[in-house]
Scaffold this motif. Structure first.
Motif, PDB file in Angstrom:
ATOM      1  N   GLY A  67      -0.944 -10.082 -12.886  1.00 60.84           N
ATOM      2  CA  GLY A  67      -2.163  -9.402 -13.317  1.00 60.84           C
ATOM      3  C   GLY A  67      -3.392 -10.278 -13.310  1.00 60.84           C
ATOM      4  O   GLY A  67      -4.333 -10.020 -14.065  1.00 60.84           O
ATOM      5  N   TRP A  68      -3.404 -11.319 -12.493  1.00 60.93           N
ATOM      6  CA  TRP A  68      -4.503 -12.304 -12.431  1.00 60.93           C
ATOM      7  C   TRP A  68      -4.631 -13.098 -13.731  1.00 60.93           C
ATOM      8  O   TRP A  68      -5.544 -13.898 -13.883  1.00 60.93           O
ATOM      9  CB  TRP A  68      -5.854 -11.651 -12.137  1.00 60.93           C
ATOM     10  N   ASN A 123       2.658 -10.987  -4.328  1.00 64.57           N
ATOM     11  CA  ASN A 123       3.264  -9.868  -5.051  1.00 64.57           C
ATOM     12  C   ASN A 123       2.334  -9.410  -6.160  1.00 64.57           C
ATOM     13  O   ASN A 123       1.705 -10.224  -6.839  1.00 64.57           O
ATOM     14  CB  ASN A 123       4.627 -10.257  -5.633  1.00 64.57           C
ATOM     15  N   SER A 124       2.181  -8.101  -6.313  1.00 64.22           N
ATOM     16  CA  SER A 124       1.374  -7.495  -7.367  1.00 64.22           C
ATOM     17  C   SER A 124      -0.079  -7.966  -7.273  1.00 64.22           C
ATOM     18  O   SER A 124      -0.734  -7.742  -6.256  1.00 64.22           O
ATOM     19  CB  SER A 124       1.997  -7.822  -8.729  1.00 64.22           C
ATOM     20  N   ALA A 125      -0.598  -8.658  -8.306  1.00 59.39           N
ATOM     21  CA  ALA A 125      -1.956  -9.191  -8.211  1.00 59.39           C
ATOM     22  C   ALA A 125      -2.073 -10.172  -7.049  1.00 59.39           C
ATOM     23  O   ALA A 125      -3.130 -10.287  -6.422  1.00 59.39           O
ATOM     24  CB  ALA A 125      -2.342  -9.883  -9.514  1.00 59.39           C
ATOM     25  N   GLY A 126      -0.988 -10.883  -6.745  1.00 58.07           N
ATOM     26  CA  GLY A 126      -0.987 -11.776  -5.589  1.00 58.07           C
ATOM     27  C   GLY A 126      -1.089 -11.029  -4.278  1.00 58.07           C
ATOM     28  O   GLY A 126      -1.718 -11.505  -3.321  1.00 58.07           O
ATOM     29  N   GLY A 127      -0.470  -9.835  -4.214  1.00 59.42           N
ATOM     30  CA  GLY A 127      -0.622  -8.997  -3.024  1.00 59.42           C
ATOM     31  C   GLY A 127      -2.048  -8.521  -2.877  1.00 59.42           C
ATOM     32  O   GLY A 127      -2.590  -8.424  -1.769  1.00 59.42           O
ATOM     33  N   ASN A 128      -2.675  -8.211  -4.011  1.00 55.97           N
ATOM     34  CA  ASN A 128      -4.090  -7.852  -4.022  1.00 55.97           C
ATOM     35  C   ASN A 128      -4.942  -8.997  -3.480  1.00 55.97           C
ATOM     36  O   ASN A 128      -5.830  -8.795  -2.638  1.00 55.97           O
ATOM     37  CB  ASN A 128      -4.505  -7.515  -5.459  1.00 55.97           C
ATOM     38  N   LEU A 129      -4.674 -10.216  -3.940  1.00 53.17           N
ATOM     39  CA  LEU A 129      -5.442 -11.375  -3.495  1.00 53.17           C
ATOM     40  C   LEU A 129      -5.248 -11.632  -2.002  1.00 53.17           C
ATOM     41  O   LEU A 129      -6.203 -11.946  -1.292  1.00 53.17           O
ATOM     42  CB  LEU A 129      -5.025 -12.606  -4.312  1.00 53.17           C
ATOM     43  N   PRO A 185       1.535  -4.311  -4.049  1.00 57.25           N
ATOM     44  CA  PRO A 185       0.158  -4.785  -4.226  1.00 57.25           C
ATOM     45  C   PRO A 185      -0.709  -3.843  -5.053  1.00 57.25           C
ATOM     46  O   PRO A 185      -0.552  -2.626  -5.023  1.00 57.25           O
ATOM     47  CB  PRO A 185      -0.365  -4.847  -2.785  1.00 57.25           C
ATOM     48  N   VAL A 186      -1.638  -4.428  -5.803  1.00 59.27           N
ATOM     49  CA  VAL A 186      -2.718  -3.670  -6.444  1.00 59.27           C
ATOM     50  C   VAL A 186      -3.800  -3.475  -5.388  1.00 59.27           C
ATOM     51  O   VAL A 186      -4.271  -4.447  -4.806  1.00 59.27           O
ATOM     52  CB  VAL A 186      -3.324  -4.437  -7.636  1.00 59.27           C
ATOM     53  N   SER A 234     -10.622  -4.237  -5.070  1.00 60.79           N
ATOM     54  CA  SER A 234      -9.914  -3.007  -4.678  1.00 60.79           C
ATOM     55  C   SER A 234      -9.973  -2.871  -3.159  1.00 60.79           C
ATOM     56  O   SER A 234     -10.878  -2.225  -2.625  1.00 60.79           O
ATOM     57  CB  SER A 234     -10.574  -1.790  -5.340  1.00 60.79           C
ATOM     58  N   PRO A 235      -9.038  -3.506  -2.451  1.00 58.82           N
ATOM     59  CA  PRO A 235      -9.096  -3.497  -0.979  1.00 58.82           C
ATOM     60  C   PRO A 235      -9.181  -2.113  -0.358  1.00 58.82           C
ATOM     61  O   PRO A 235      -9.768  -1.947   0.711  1.00 58.82           O
ATOM     62  CB  PRO A 235      -7.795  -4.206  -0.579  1.00 58.82           C
ATOM     63  N   ILE A 236      -8.645  -1.114  -1.053  1.00 60.41           N
ATOM     64  CA  ILE A 236      -8.655   0.237  -0.499  1.00 60.41           C
ATOM     65  C   ILE A 236     -10.068   0.821  -0.458  1.00 60.41           C
ATOM     66  O   ILE A 236     -10.316   1.842   0.197  1.00 60.41           O
ATOM     67  CB  ILE A 236      -7.701   1.143  -1.312  1.00 60.41           C
TER      68      ILE A 236
END
Length: 329
Positions: free
Chosen positions: A80-81, A151-157, A181-182, A230-232
């Motif tokens: 979660g960062w 993974n998760s927040a890491g996938g977001n990053l 990923p988030v 928010s990459p999306i």
């Protein structure tokens, strides 16, 4: 999912848990449970300076028992960062290195809320940029290609770093692996993704916790709609690395992760999306090794080895679905 597992997950899903009040306790517990780093020639600590030279970014290098490729996997951990570190993920990174047959480099990026966005993102971007575009500054040699994984927040990053590299006209990673990923900025009743409501209460990671993590990472709601959070929300999904996305059946982040994969694919990128059946968020890096975890490692290795079978595009009737990664049921 058996009854005991459901009961344990429900306990950890209690709405009384407030991450904004408890994150320091969670950090201490994770550190207590972390695998001690042993003196081992396969593990090496290193540092890369931030771009403004205000701090050093710790990284940890994990060499596999049997190396099958000179590709370097740059790993951003979840939490979660806010929580997690290269210490708490040491056991997982050792296993990643051995399962994938590649060197893993894990980044200990700055954490919120003490260091909110963009601090952690800037650390991850800096390490990636140096390794790809300025390798002479890293002091790390021997890698031929870079793979991003998180993974998760890491996938977001990882996703956000790839977008920024493209936006700035720089060289990109060869591939990226995004695990649970988030990708979206909101996880309350306003979310457009059904999995937030379906899986947001009883499966460990709740929509309440995600909102709390988001608020610590970036307090301003409007700012959370940046594509680098928010990459999306990006306007341009083109020219991204070949991507593997793995989601979990009972994860509130399931639908936004899969939606991001389909948007990448619609923009002409090579993308594979797999949903791990009968699993919850972060199942790959949980305490137990199960058949589905083993299958997930094999899937990642096959993706990196270019040996995954099947089409790179889903059929028309399956446009909004993911390929299934079988369960043990």
């Amino acid at each position: 999912m058996n009854a005991l597992t459901k009961m344990i997950l429900k306990i950890f899903s209690s709405p009384k848990i407030d991450m904004q009040e408890s994150y320091k306790s969670v950090r201490k517990f994770q550190e207590l449970m972390a695998t001690p780093q042993k003196e081992n020639y396969r593990i090496l600590d290193h540092k890369i300076y931030s771009e403004d030279l205000t701090h050093e970014i710790p990284v940890r290098i994990f060499h596999p028992e049997e190396k099958i490729s000179d590709e370097l996997v740059l790993f951003f951990h979840g939490g979660g960062w806010v929580t997690g570190s290269i210490d708490t993920y040491t056991r997982d990174c050792i296993q990643l290195a051995d399962e994938l047959g590649r060197t893993i480099l894990a980044v200990d990026y700055l954490k919120a809320p003490e260091n909110p966005f963009p601090a952690g993102f800037e650390d991850c971007y800096r390490v990636t940029d140096v390794l790809i575009n300025q390798p002479e500054l890293s002091g790390i040699t021997g890698a031929t290609e870079l793979i991003l994984m998180g993974n998760s927040a890491g996938g977001n990053l990882a996703a956000a770093v790839s977008l920024r590299l493209r936006n700035e006209g720089k060289l990109l990673p060869k591939k990226q692996i995004l695990i649970n990923p988030v990708t979206f900025w909101n996880h309350d009743e306003r979310s457009p993704f059904p999995s937030v409501e379906e899986n947001g209460y009883d499966y460990g990671l709740t929509n309440k916790k995600m909102q709390e993590y988001m608020e610590m990472y970036e307090p301003e709601e409007a700012a959370r709609q940046s594509p680098y959070i928010s990459p999306i929300m990006t306007d341009d999904f083109s020219n991204q690395p070949e991507t593997l996305i793995i989601t979990s059946e009972f994860d509130p982040l399931r639908d936004e992760g899969e939606a991001y994969g389909h948007l990448l694919k619609d923009a002409g990128n090579k993308v594979r999306i797999f949903r791990a059946q009968d699993t919850v968020h972060n199942y790959i890096f949980g305490p137990l090794t199960t058949d589905i975890v083993t299958k997930s490692y094999h899937l990642m290795k096959g993706f990196l080895d270019n040996s995954l079978k099947g089409s790179d595009s889903l059929g028309k009737k399956e446009k909004n679905q993911a390929e299934e990664l079988g369960s043990t049921r």
